[in-house]
Every structure is written in C-alpha cells, then in structure tokens.
Design an enzyme around this catalytic site. Structure first.
Site, PDB file in Angstrom:
ATOM      1  N   ASP A 170      -8.103  20.624  33.900  1.00 20.04           N
ATOM      2  CA  ASP A 170      -9.546  20.402  33.964  1.00 20.04           C
ATOM      3  C   ASP A 170      -9.861  19.115  34.722  1.00 20.04           C
ATOM      4  O   ASP A 170     -10.828  19.038  35.492  1.00 20.04           O
ATOM      5  CB  ASP A 170     -10.103  20.348  32.537  1.00 20.04           C
ATOM      6  CG  ASP A 170     -11.581  20.691  32.495  1.00 20.04           C
ATOM      7  OD1 ASP A 170     -12.155  20.990  33.551  1.00 20.04           O
ATOM      8  OD2 ASP A 170     -12.166  20.655  31.396  1.00 20.04           O
ATOM      9  N   GLU A 175     -22.836  14.906  31.338  1.00 23.06           N
ATOM     10  CA  GLU A 175     -22.254  14.586  30.020  1.00 23.06           C
ATOM     11  C   GLU A 175     -21.470  13.272  30.013  1.00 23.06           C
ATOM     12  O   GLU A 175     -21.447  12.554  29.026  1.00 23.06           O
ATOM     13  CB  GLU A 175     -21.331  15.724  29.547  1.00 23.06           C
ATOM     14  CG  GLU A 175     -22.061  17.015  29.168  1.00 23.06           C
ATOM     15  CD  GLU A 175     -22.706  16.965  27.781  1.00 23.06           C
ATOM     16  OE1 GLU A 175     -22.733  15.880  27.162  1.00 23.06           O
ATOM     17  OE2 GLU A 175     -23.206  18.025  27.336  1.00 23.06           O
ATOM     18  N   LYS A 232     -12.425  13.647  30.008  1.00 28.41           N
ATOM     19  CA  LYS A 232     -12.165  13.750  31.443  1.00 28.41           C
ATOM     20  C   LYS A 232     -13.428  13.545  32.277  1.00 28.41           C
ATOM     21  O   LYS A 232     -13.339  13.178  33.448  1.00 28.41           O
ATOM     22  CB  LYS A 232     -11.486  15.078  31.777  1.00 28.41           C
ATOM     23  CG  LYS A 232     -12.309  16.328  31.491  1.00 28.41           C
ATOM     24  CD  LYS A 232     -12.919  16.914  32.732  1.00 28.41           C
ATOM     25  CE  LYS A 232     -13.647  18.206  32.459  1.00 28.41           C
ATOM     26  NZ  LYS A 232     -15.084  18.058  32.140  1.00 28.41           N
TER      27      LYS A 232
END
Lengths: 286, 286
Positions: free
Chosen positions: A196, A233, A143
C-alpha cells in the site's frame, strides 16, 4: 465509470443496512463514529462489518474498527459481532476498470475472514487473509503520513532515489510504531504495509501524495485543503501519530518532520536537510 | 554530466590499481571473475574492495564479492582482505546531479564498513552500515528479476495496484530465498531490499524494468538485447535464481514466471493470469 445496475445508492442509513449480510464501512475516519452511532440498535448482532477507511480518530487515537464497535455499543455478553478490515494497494479507479490487484482481509474471526476473501476474490482481484487486524489497520492509516512526505519530494523534484529511501525508512518507522502497539512486523512487510505504501507514494492519483506535492511546491496547507473536495486522511492522522509516538516512546524522524511541515511552519527543504544530516548510523528496520 | 577533473579514466588495470587505498568494483557480473583474475598478485592484501555490481554468476551461482575473492586467490593464511558491498536505491544519473539518496555498506569487517560509510557520506548521500553482507548483495541481485516483471506490467498498462502487489509479493520471494541462503530477513525489509526494489520497479530509467516493458509490449528477448548497448543483469540472474530456488527448495511463483517469459516462450498475459488464479491463501511474507 458507470455503477452496475445491481448497485443502489441511498443516503438513508436504515435502507442501506436493512437486510444486509455484510456492511462495508467507507467513511472518512473523523466521521465514522457519528455515522455508526446512528446505526446503534439497527443492525442484527450477526451482521458482519468490514472497514475500508484508513486513518485514526484524532482525539481518541482509535482505529476505525474500534470506533465502529464503540459506536454500535453491542451487548458485551452476546457473541461478538464479526468486524474486520479490508486493505492493500487498491486505487479505486484501477479496480473499477478491472485492472489486476490484491487485497488483505484481516479480523479476529478466521471464518469471517475466509468468507470475505471468497466474496471479494475474482479473476482480477486476489485476496489474502491475515490474522493481524491491528497491524493491517494501522499500516493503512500510518502510510498516509509517509505519502505526504513522498508528495513533498515530488514537489521538490527530488528523484526516485530519495522517494525509495523515504519508502524504506518510512516503513521502518511504521513498523516500529505498529509493533510497539501490538501489531506484527510481518504485516508491515506485506501487502497492507509495503504494498500500500508503494501505491500511495508512487501513484499520481493519491490524495495524500497530491497534498504533499502542493506543499513541496510552496503552497500552504489551509490553502490546499480549501481547494480540494476530498478528505486528506493523512493530515489528521499525522496529529494522532505524533501523540502515539510520544505515548509509546518511538522515534519517528520522518513522521515528525511531516507534522512540523504541516503544522509548525517548517520549510520542506529544511526538513529534508535535517533528515539527511542526522548522525550516520547502522540500519535498523524494526 | 561532466566528470570532475580529479577523476582519471584508464583501461590499464595496473595503473588503475596502483597505489589505491580502496577499489570500487563496478563490472558486469558475468565478467567480474575474468577482470579480477588479471589483478591477482597486483593488489596489496590490505587494500579493501567494495563491489557495486548487482547479479549472480550464472554457472557457479556465486555473488560478486565471492567471485572477486576467488579470482584474487589471496593467501588464506594471511589476514583476510576487507571486501564489502555498497548497495541501495541509487540511480546513477540522480546521484551525479546531487539529488538526495541513501546507501547501505555491508561487510564482515565493521571498521572497514565504518571507513566506507565516512568516505561516501556527504550532504546529499546518507550511508547506513549493515552487517549482513550476504543479504545486501543477494537483495541487489534478486530484485532485478522482479524489476523485469514490473516492466512487463508497465508494458501491459496494468496499473499501480498491480505493480505494488508485485513489489510486496516479489519481496516475499526474495526474502524467502535470501533467508534460506543465510541472509537476515531484516535486510530485505530495508534500503537494500524494499528501497532498491522500489526504485528499480518505478524509475523509468532502470535497464531491467525497460527490458520488461519491451517484453510486455510484445518484443522478443533476443531482439531487445540486440537493440540495447547495456548489460541487463536480471536476465542472467533469473537463470541463477531458478537454480537457487531448486537447490534451497523455495517456492517463487513470480520469479519462475519471469524465467518462463524470458526463456520458455510464456506469453506475459498468460503469466499474470496464472499468478492471479493461484489458490487464495493466507499472506506469508518471509
């Protein structure tokens, strides 16, 4: 925000692990292997580990729990160490202020998952268990690439319709890749997936979204990474995702576009134009 | 925003329908039946209709396309009239400014869907077809109830984690009810479900979200409805949803809480407390 007195901070790995009932691993993914290698032989086999890192190691395409297990090199004949993952829409600053939130705990060890659920649940935090560790961990990692795309749309002032379309079509890509890798599609439609993804795409605080916003405004990747103290990330994850997409032969036009903007000099507006002008199709979500 | 010269506005139904190739029905749901009754016998059987209304008629629990068909009372022995639905994350003011967006067209008539897809698609609007008309229409209606809950969270400054949890857990409720009513779960995980839900929960412009925000700040429903010139579809839809949940025996704690806040005097903070303190469970998304 002040840490409670009961929390002690140390950079001494031996002290941190000594006598621990449970270890929470919150290490940027590209450093996870090295840190855990230093713990080899220092942690009783019964001590459980919960990973909260969201990414994929670029070179090996492994997930954090896989890295931890490899790095620890536990005796394969012994009873396996409980390792799991805690994920979901949980911006840290909101949690620290006691605002309501939900999490998912997933592992191959139902008793361990139930124990972590009971440990973390409180009046403002609701914890659900899920047996699909692979899916929960992948959803959290993948994601971040969609969040970079969401930021790009913000930087271009593309609006809520565009971002919501990105969320839905990005979710379809995550689900296709995840299920090709053995995850359950249901995980992607739950808190660790949709939930999320929503926080990451809409909260102004997200690191991946913020990077995307800078790119949408015209900043260059290297420039931005120099200017931030944070690990973003999604940048490394987007490299791993492209490799995984090839390996598992999954079509991922949005994630490929993000990769091209990050590393191949594609202009974000041209990227959106490309995505919008693809052949008109029937909807396919998984 | 100025309407293009080619668009003519009239309140004369006969003029509006005369010679139409396609009729777009954008009528508040509780008035849809009455307006279409006046069109009975005035529209050739081959003329297609696309509904963009998002709600359920309170008394009958019927969807807009069902109301239109009933009201027109077409000859059941004739070739059926093509009726479909156009839905998705499409805030009107963004569309009018030419910002990028996506839609779903769904009907029981594949050729009709393809025709509508080709008619509406343009450089900034990507249209997908979907064969699940029931699911697309239900998703658009039911999401308005979750949007009221999202607004309540905004009014209470509950944060992004809470709203994303609401989105994911609300989606699970929509999916459970929808599939019990014959829809496909995939529709709820696509643009008409997740996508529209995201816009409705996060865009400040949404009417249902705005009502919720006022309730979260302590305003009363009647007071708010008096102060707004808009129809807030989610209010009536929440009544229909409760009846549908009972009929199809589907557990919907969030939508029941919204109904209780709207009509039973439940304090929003108590409502959230109730939802957060339910028994800790395994995640179930459909």
């Amino acid at each position: 925000l002040t840490l409670p007195d009961a929390v002690r901070v140390t950079n001494d790995l031996r002290k941190a692990l000594d006598g621990a009932d449970l270890v929470v691993s919150a290490i940027p993914v590209q450093f996870t292997r090295d840190v855990w290698k230093k713990a080899r032989g220092k942690l009783p086999a019964a001590t459980g580990i919960i990973s909260v890192s969201k990414g994929i190691e670029t070179e090996t395409m492994l997930r954090p729990t896989q890295l931890i297990a490899e790095a620890l090199g536990d005796d394969p004949d012994a009873r396996p160490r409980p390792i799991g993952v805690l994920s979901g829409p949980t911006i840290a600053s909101e949690l620290a202020r006691g605002l309501p939130a939900t999490m998912i705990v997933a592992s191959d060890f139902p008793e361990f998952s139930a124990r972590v659920q009971a440990l973390f649940a409180c009046s403002y935090l609701r914890v659900y268990t899920n047996e699909d560790g692979v899916g929960v961990e992948l959803a959290g990692a993948l994601k971040n690439v969609i969040a970079i795309a969401a930021g790009i749309l913000d930087g271009l002032h593309a609006g809520f319709n565009a971002k919501s379309a990105l969320l839905a079509r990005g979710l379809a890509e995550l689900t296709r890749l995840g299920t090709a890798m053995g995850a359950s599609s249901e995980t992607f439609f739950g808190l660790a997936g949709v939930g999320d993804l929503a926080t990451t795409c809409f909260s102004p605080e997200g690191r991946n979204r913020s990077l995307g916003e800078a790119l949408g405004r015209g900043q260059k990747l290297k420039e931005y990474l120099k200017s931030t103290p944070f690990v973003v990330e999604g940048v490394e994850t987007s490299r791993a995702v492209i490799a995984l997409g090839r390996k598992f032969r999954v079509e991922m036009p949005i994630m490929e576009t993000v990769h091209a903007v990050l590393f191949e000099g594609l202009d974000p507006i041209d990227g959106i134009g490309r995505l919008m002008s693809r052949e008109q199709k029937a909807e396919r979500v998984g």
